[in-house]
Design an enzyme around this catalytic site. Structure first.
Site, PDB file in Angstrom:
ATOM      1  N   SER A 143     -12.115 -20.298  24.467  1.00 44.49           N
ATOM      2  CA  SER A 143     -12.343 -21.163  23.302  1.00 44.49           C
ATOM      3  C   SER A 143     -11.430 -22.372  23.364  1.00 44.49           C
ATOM      4  O   SER A 143     -10.314 -22.286  23.902  1.00 44.49           O
ATOM      5  CB  SER A 143     -12.046 -20.383  22.013  1.00 44.49           C
ATOM      6  OG  SER A 143     -11.970 -21.240  20.899  1.00 44.49           O
ATOM      7  N   TYR A 156      -6.733 -15.516  16.852  1.00 41.36           N
ATOM      8  CA  TYR A 156      -7.886 -15.855  17.683  1.00 41.36           C
ATOM      9  C   TYR A 156      -7.467 -16.734  18.853  1.00 41.36           C
ATOM     10  O   TYR A 156      -7.870 -16.504  20.005  1.00 41.36           O
ATOM     11  CB  TYR A 156      -8.933 -16.567  16.833  1.00 41.36           C
ATOM     12  CG  TYR A 156     -10.147 -17.030  17.599  1.00 41.36           C
ATOM     13  CD1 TYR A 156     -11.087 -16.122  18.075  1.00 41.36           C
ATOM     14  CD2 TYR A 156     -10.365 -18.388  17.848  1.00 41.36           C
ATOM     15  CE1 TYR A 156     -12.210 -16.546  18.765  1.00 41.36           C
ATOM     16  CE2 TYR A 156     -11.479 -18.824  18.538  1.00 41.36           C
ATOM     17  CZ  TYR A 156     -12.400 -17.898  18.991  1.00 41.36           C
ATOM     18  OH  TYR A 156     -13.500 -18.331  19.694  1.00 41.36           O
TER      19      TYR A 156
END
Length: 250
Positions: A143, A156
């Site tokens: 990501s 995350y």
């Protein structure tokens, strides 16, 4: 029933919906026998059925990638029944956003379990099968949060940063056994699951920051994974392929 011994085998985790489902569909079109893996048995079965209805070859499995023993048992069954595993796409993720100081241990453990340990367990299970054939392809999903600050995404970001680092490390370690390890880095892709976490205002902000002027689609990521899994990418190893319309560098 098709002769599975003649087909390359690909597994996609978290493939019951969204990006994972799009990747599974694309690999089915590319001629792989696709194992649609998801913790939700029903959605995995639906995607596998859709692939077969479109003329592809697929099966589904209810699999919690955070459970090491479950992953190992599944891989052993695949080895005995199919005798090969050519492509692994580590897409599964469990997400909770929030300020780091407010994150619960339960949420942190689940994010680490699915997003990082799950990748490790899948690699451990798949690598021996691939090494025995002298070839294989692993595609992880990272990501932009791994390299740029994102509000309320501390855990995350840490998970995806670890996935990026693991991709580089494993490309060196496993490359010597003929196994390529790469990753895709999605930009803003408003899937059903993602929309439960990011509102329309958040996506409008992401669209405005993206040089190409649009949000991503699951098929954008599916195309990138298809390329990395193909012979056209046979000399690509240890690469993080950003698929974000330029968001990361804007």
């Amino acid at each position: 029933m098709e002769n599975l011994s003649q087909l390359q085998v690909a597994v996609v985790t978290g493939a019951g919906r969204g990006i994972g489902a799009a990747i599974a569909h694309r690999l089915g079109k590319d001629g792989f026998h696709v194992i649609v893996a998801d913790v939700d048995r029903a959605t995995a079965g639906n995607v596998a059925a859709e692939i077969k209805e479109a003329g592809g070859s697929a099966e589904s499995v209810c699999l919690d990638v955070a459970d090491k023993a479950e992953v190992q048992d599944w891989a052993q069954e695949v080895a005995e029944r199919l005798g090969r595993l050519d492509v692994v796409v580590n897409n599964a993720m469990w997400i909770r956003y929030g300020p780091l100081v407010e994150m619960t241990e339960e949420d942190i453990d689940r994010m680490l379990g699915v997003g990082l340990k799950g990748v490790i367990w899948m690699i451990q299970a798949a690598a021996p099968l691939m090494a025995a054939r002298g070839s294989g392809c692993i595609v992880n999903v990272s990501s932009p949060a791994a390299v740029r600050a994102t509000r309320d995404a501390g855990i995350y970001a840490a998970v995806k940063g670890a996935v990026s680092s693991l991709t580089w490390q494993m490309s060196s370690e496993l490359g010597r056994q003929g196994i390529r390890v790469n990753a895709v880095v999605p930009g803003a892709v408003p899937t059903e699951g993602a929309r439960a976490l990011v509102d329309e205002e958040g996506y409008e902000l992401r669209r405005a920051k993206t040089p190409l002027g649009r949000l991503g689609a699951p098929d954008d990521l599916a195309s990138a994974v298809s390329f990395l899994a193909s012979n056209d990418a046979s000399f690509i190893n240890g690469h993080l392929l950003t698929v974000d319309g330029g968001l990361t560098v804007s």
